[in-house]
Design a protein around this motif. Structure first.
Motif, PDB file in Angstrom:
ATOM      1  N   TYR A 168      -3.066  -1.084  11.831  1.00 19.92           N
ATOM      2  CA  TYR A 168      -2.992  -2.777  11.694  1.00 19.92           C
ATOM      3  C   TYR A 168      -1.232  -3.089  12.347  1.00 19.92           C
ATOM      4  CZ  TYR A 168      -1.463  -6.585   8.473  1.00 19.92           C
ATOM      5  OH  TYR A 168      -1.227  -7.451   7.918  1.00 19.92           O
ATOM      6  N   PHE A 169      -0.813  -4.170  12.300  1.00 14.96           N
ATOM      7  CA  PHE A 169       0.657  -4.710  12.651  1.00 14.96           C
ATOM      8  C   PHE A 169       1.109  -5.481  11.561  1.00 14.96           C
ATOM      9  CE2 PHE A 169      -1.398  -3.844  16.775  1.00 14.96           C
ATOM     10  CZ  PHE A 169      -0.501  -3.283  17.789  1.00 14.96           C
ATOM     11  N   GLY A 170       2.332  -5.190  10.989  1.00 22.14           N
ATOM     12  CA  GLY A 170       2.483  -5.386  10.061  1.00 22.14           C
ATOM     13  C   GLY A 170       4.117  -5.487   9.730  1.00 22.14           C
ATOM     14  N   PHE A 171       5.011  -5.955   8.684  1.00 17.89           N
ATOM     15  CA  PHE A 171       6.263  -5.755   8.802  1.00 17.89           C
ATOM     16  C   PHE A 171       6.702  -4.944   7.248  1.00 17.89           C
ATOM     17  CE2 PHE A 171       5.497 -10.072   8.459  1.00 17.89           C
ATOM     18  CZ  PHE A 171       6.764 -10.127   7.205  1.00 17.89           C
ATOM     19  N   ALA A 172       7.623  -4.808   6.698  1.00 15.92           N
ATOM     20  CA  ALA A 172       7.481  -4.027   5.769  1.00 15.92           C
ATOM     21  C   ALA A 172       7.799  -4.958   4.923  1.00 15.92           C
ATOM     22  CB  ALA A 172       8.830  -2.726   5.933  1.00 15.92           C
ATOM     23  N   ARG A 173       9.342  -6.273   5.120  1.00 12.50           N
ATOM     24  CA  ARG A 173       9.664  -7.351   3.848  1.00 12.50           C
ATOM     25  C   ARG A 173       7.727  -8.333   3.782  1.00 12.50           C
ATOM     26  NH1 ARG A 173      16.077  -8.347   4.526  1.00 12.50           N
ATOM     27  NH2 ARG A 173      16.261  -5.803   5.202  1.00 12.50           N
ATOM     28  N   PRO A 175       5.899 -10.961   2.328  1.00  9.82           N
ATOM     29  CA  PRO A 175       5.652 -10.706   0.640  1.00  9.82           C
ATOM     30  C   PRO A 175       4.613 -10.431   0.325  1.00  9.82           C
ATOM     31  CG  PRO A 175       5.700 -12.600   2.006  1.00  9.82           C
ATOM     32  CD  PRO A 175       6.385 -12.057   2.858  1.00  9.82           C
ATOM     33  N   ASP A 176       3.018 -10.653   1.224  1.00  7.75           N
ATOM     34  CA  ASP A 176       2.060 -11.109   0.287  1.00  7.75           C
ATOM     35  C   ASP A 176       0.519 -10.364   1.595  1.00  7.75           C
ATOM     36  OD1 ASP A 176       1.871 -12.728   2.293  1.00  7.75           O
ATOM     37  OD2 ASP A 176       1.779 -14.166   0.531  1.00  7.75           O
ATOM     38  N   SER A 180      -1.670  -6.636   1.201  1.00  8.78           N
ATOM     39  CA  SER A 180      -3.167  -6.851   0.411  1.00  8.78           C
ATOM     40  C   SER A 180      -3.895  -6.150   1.980  1.00  8.78           C
ATOM     41  CB  SER A 180      -3.214  -8.424   0.398  1.00  8.78           C
ATOM     42  OG  SER A 180      -4.750  -8.637   0.592  1.00  8.78           O
ATOM     43  N   GLU A 181      -3.476  -6.768   3.346  1.00  6.08           N
ATOM     44  CA  GLU A 181      -4.370  -5.683   3.775  1.00  6.08           C
ATOM     45  C   GLU A 181      -4.416  -3.895   3.624  1.00  6.08           C
ATOM     46  OE1 GLU A 181      -6.508  -7.541   6.649  1.00  6.08           O
ATOM     47  OE2 GLU A 181      -6.012  -8.804   4.471  1.00  6.08           O
ATOM     48  N   MET A 182      -3.573  -4.108   3.287  1.00  9.26           N
ATOM     49  CA  MET A 182      -3.806  -2.428   3.318  1.00  9.26           C
ATOM     50  C   MET A 182      -4.256  -1.853   2.313  1.00  9.26           C
ATOM     51  SD  MET A 182       1.176  -2.025   5.164  1.00  9.26           S
ATOM     52  CE  MET A 182       0.716   0.100   5.065  1.00  9.26           C
ATOM     53  N   VAL A 183      -4.089  -2.386   1.424  1.00  7.63           N
ATOM     54  CA  VAL A 183      -4.403  -1.936   0.084  1.00  7.63           C
ATOM     55  C   VAL A 183      -5.931  -1.808   0.575  1.00  7.63           C
ATOM     56  CG1 VAL A 183      -4.709  -2.458  -2.104  1.00  7.63           C
ATOM     57  CG2 VAL A 183      -2.206  -2.892  -1.905  1.00  7.63           C
ATOM     58  N   LYS A 184      -6.191  -2.893   0.935  1.00  8.49           N
ATOM     59  CA  LYS A 184      -7.533  -3.518   1.129  1.00  8.49           C
ATOM     60  C   LYS A 184      -8.522  -1.963   2.387  1.00  8.49           C
ATOM     61  CE  LYS A 184      -9.519  -6.720   4.255  1.00  8.49           C
ATOM     62  NZ  LYS A 184      -9.706  -8.115   3.977  1.00  8.49           N
ATOM     63  N   ILE A 185      -7.637  -0.980   2.948  1.00 10.44           N
ATOM     64  CA  ILE A 185      -8.070  -0.805   4.055  1.00 10.44           C
ATOM     65  C   ILE A 185      -7.667   0.975   3.123  1.00 10.44           C
ATOM     66  CG2 ILE A 185      -6.823   1.226   5.826  1.00 10.44           C
ATOM     67  CD1 ILE A 185      -8.636  -1.910   6.245  1.00 10.44           C
ATOM     68  N   GLY A 186      -7.107   0.915   1.936  1.00  7.18           N
ATOM     69  CA  GLY A 186      -7.335   2.244   1.101  1.00  7.18           C
ATOM     70  C   GLY A 186      -8.296   2.280   0.650  1.00  7.18           C
ATOM     71  N   LYS A 187      -8.259   1.069   0.298  1.00  8.35           N
ATOM     72  CA  LYS A 187     -10.120   1.086  -0.822  1.00  8.35           C
ATOM     73  C   LYS A 187     -11.181   1.528   0.095  1.00  8.35           C
ATOM     74  CE  LYS A 187      -8.794  -2.918  -4.050  1.00  8.35           C
ATOM     75  NZ  LYS A 187      -9.406  -3.807  -4.321  1.00  8.35           N
ATOM     76  N   VAL A 188     -11.272   1.622   1.337  1.00 10.60           N
ATOM     77  CA  VAL A 188     -12.208   1.108   2.124  1.00 10.60           C
ATOM     78  C   VAL A 188     -12.113   3.156   2.347  1.00 10.60           C
ATOM     79  CG1 VAL A 188     -12.570   1.602   4.765  1.00 10.60           C
ATOM     80  CG2 VAL A 188     -11.973  -0.336   3.849  1.00 10.60           C
ATOM     81  N   MET A 189     -11.086   3.618   2.345  1.00 11.06           N
ATOM     82  CA  MET A 189     -10.563   5.167   2.884  1.00 11.06           C
ATOM     83  C   MET A 189     -11.330   6.231   1.700  1.00 11.06           C
ATOM     84  SD  MET A 189      -9.677   4.878   5.895  1.00 11.06           S
ATOM     85  CE  MET A 189      -8.744   7.139   5.689  1.00 11.06           C
ATOM     86  N   GLU A 259      20.002 -19.153   6.373  1.00 14.16           N
ATOM     87  CA  GLU A 259      21.550 -18.670   6.974  1.00 14.16           C
ATOM     88  C   GLU A 259      21.521 -17.481   7.045  1.00 14.16           C
ATOM     89  OE1 GLU A 259      23.663 -21.423   4.409  1.00 14.16           O
ATOM     90  OE2 GLU A 259      22.753 -23.620   5.407  1.00 14.16           O
ATOM     91  N   ASP A 260      21.667 -16.657   5.556  1.00  7.16           N
ATOM     92  CA  ASP A 260      21.747 -15.757   5.818  1.00  7.16           C
ATOM     93  C   ASP A 260      21.484 -13.809   6.866  1.00  7.16           C
ATOM     94  OD1 ASP A 260      20.191 -15.427   4.498  1.00  7.16           O
ATOM     95  OD2 ASP A 260      20.790 -14.041   2.672  1.00  7.16           O
ATOM     96  N   GLY A 261      20.173 -15.234   7.663  1.00  2.00           N
ATOM     97  CA  GLY A 261      19.479 -13.896   8.373  1.00  2.00           C
ATOM     98  C   GLY A 261      18.521 -13.344   7.972  1.00  2.00           C
ATOM     99  N   ASP A 262      17.603 -13.864   6.605  1.00  2.00           N
ATOM    100  CA  ASP A 262      17.003 -13.449   6.605  1.00  2.00           C
ATOM    101  C   ASP A 262      15.740 -13.980   6.689  1.00  2.00           C
ATOM    102  OD1 ASP A 262      14.842 -11.539   4.897  1.00  2.00           O
ATOM    103  OD2 ASP A 262      14.943 -12.811   3.791  1.00  2.00           O
ATOM    104  N   TYR A 263      14.320 -13.627   7.124  1.00  2.00           N
ATOM    105  CA  TYR A 263      13.224 -14.286   7.693  1.00  2.00           C
ATOM    106  C   TYR A 263      11.867 -13.665   7.543  1.00  2.00           C
ATOM    107  CZ  TYR A 263      14.101 -10.435  11.031  1.00  2.00           C
ATOM    108  OH  TYR A 263      14.031  -9.641  11.644  1.00  2.00           O
ATOM    109  N   LEU A 264      11.267 -14.305   7.670  1.00  2.00           N
ATOM    110  CA  LEU A 264       9.891 -13.871   7.832  1.00  2.00           C
ATOM    111  C   LEU A 264       8.956 -13.813   9.157  1.00  2.00           C
ATOM    112  CD1 LEU A 264       8.396 -16.251   4.707  1.00  2.00           C
ATOM    113  CD2 LEU A 264       8.789 -13.683   4.683  1.00  2.00           C
ATOM    114  N   VAL A 265       7.616 -13.053   8.915  1.00  2.00           N
ATOM    115  CA  VAL A 265       7.948 -12.731  10.643  1.00  2.00           C
ATOM    116  C   VAL A 265       5.842 -13.193  10.436  1.00  2.00           C
ATOM    117  CG1 VAL A 265       6.320 -11.527  12.293  1.00  2.00           C
ATOM    118  CG2 VAL A 265       8.976 -11.037  11.265  1.00  2.00           C
ATOM    119  N   ASP A 266       5.564 -14.744  11.437  1.00  2.00           N
ATOM    120  CA  ASP A 266       4.181 -15.222  11.328  1.00  2.00           C
ATOM    121  C   ASP A 266       3.323 -14.056  12.188  1.00  2.00           C
ATOM    122  OD1 ASP A 266       4.703 -17.083   9.817  1.00  2.00           O
ATOM    123  OD2 ASP A 266       5.078 -18.087  11.205  1.00  2.00           O
ATOM    124  N   HIS A 267       2.485 -13.227  12.367  1.00  2.00           N
ATOM    125  CA  HIS A 267       1.740 -12.588  12.954  1.00  2.00           C
ATOM    126  C   HIS A 267       0.264 -12.521  13.147  1.00  2.00           C
ATOM    127  CE1 HIS A 267       0.980  -9.214   9.763  1.00  2.00           C
ATOM    128  NE2 HIS A 267       2.451  -9.984   9.324  1.00  2.00           N
TER     129      HIS A 267
END
Length: 307
Positions: A168-173, A175-176, A180-189, A259-267
């Motif tokens: 799975y490709f993602g980033f630590a910041r 928000p949701d 959610s996808e990582m918790v779902k994979i944990g349930k699969v395991m 303005e302070d450099g924070d951002y999200l990443v669409d993926h």
């Protein structure tokens, strides 16, 4: 003839002529009387049939039901929605229009449901198409790559040979979606651990950061504490991450930068399932439930080709 006889004959002729004239006069008089009686009778008939101006006119007929209905329709059309042109309020018509707020609410709910159903159905069709592609050939997804793990060790695709991987490709910041996808994979395991422990031992979940500028090894170590302990977290230089993402056709782009450099990443939101040789076995999208993924994983791992 003597003079006396001649005089007598003349007198008789005069009397006869007088009698004939009298008879003609009497006949004419009788005819006149009869004509007078016919005229009087005809005049009376005309008087009885309404010819006399002194007779009162008959009363007008009462209005019929059709006339009353037409009158009601006329009144109903004279005002907009009330049917009461005089403003008395005593009508059987509703003062509300044909469109109400509850009706608009129902239409909005129906439209939202239709859009949601369309998105889910589209993703399911994509999953089915991917499954058909895998069963008939190998898609051009994936390839050699190299990154580093949380201990700074070099890790490549060859490091997981002999293992089935959930990538799975993602980033630590994020928000949701990523959590959610990582918790779902944990349930699969966890489900595989209970129901198919032998298969569970052959599967390795992997998280690859697509935000290496902010996802340092320390940041990823802190992030890893919130998820299933079997995860392997990888990162690398921006060029390494971009090269790997390109091989997997992962879409990623900065979004909502402040303005302070924070951002999200669409993926892209896809979990790539590889077999023990490193080839793509299946892809799982966001709409799939943990039970759906477990079913697909077991199916792929236990599949025996007929040739």
């Amino acid at each position: 003839w003597s003079q006396a006889q001649v005089g007598t004959s003349q007198a008789m002729m005069l009397r006869t002529a007088a009698s004939s004239g009298l008879i003609r006069k009497l006949g004419n008089a009788a005819t006149i009387c009869q004509l007078s009686r016919v005229s009087i009778v005809a005049s009376g008939a005309r008087s009885n049939s309404g010819g006399s101006s002194s007779a009162p006119p008959p009363p007008p007929p009462p209005p019929s039901n059709a006339g009353a209905a037409a009158s009601s329709v006329k009144y109903a059309k004279t005002t907009a929605g009330t049917g009461d042109p005089e403003g008395s309020g005593a009508t059987g018509f509703s003062t509300r229009g044909p469109v109400t707020w509850p009706a608009l609410g129902l239409v909005a709910i129906a439209a939202a449901s239709a859009v949601s159903y369309y998105k889910i159905e589209r993703e399911r069709r994509l999953e089915n198409a991917m499954g058909k592609i895998v069963s008939t050939g190998k898609p051009a997804i994936g390839g050699p790559w190299s990154l580093v793990d949380l201990d700074g060790n070099l890790v490549t695709n060859e490091s997981f040979k002999g293992k089935w991987t959930l990538l799975y490709f993602g980033f630590a910041r994020c928000p949701d979606i990523c959590p959610s996808e990582m918790v779902k994979i944990g349930k699969v395991m966890d489900t595989l651990e209970k129901e198919h422990p032998k298969l569970r031992g052959q599967i390795q979940p992997i998280f690859v950061s697509i935000d290496p500028a902010r996802d340092s090894l320390k940041a990823l170590r802190d992030y890893a504490k919130d998820f299933h302990p079997s995860y392997v977290f990888l990162t690398g230089a921006p060029q390494q991450v971009q090269a790997m993402a390109k091989k997997y056709r992962v879409y990623m782009s900065k979004a909502d930068e402040t303005e302070d450099g924070d951002y999200l990443v669409d993926h892209s939101i896809v979990v790539y399932f590889h077999d023990e040789t490193g080839d793509i076995a299946d892809c799982f999208t966001q709409s799939m439930r943990p039970s759906d993924i477990v079913e697909k994983v077991v199916e792929r791992m236990t599949f025996v080709p007929s040739y």
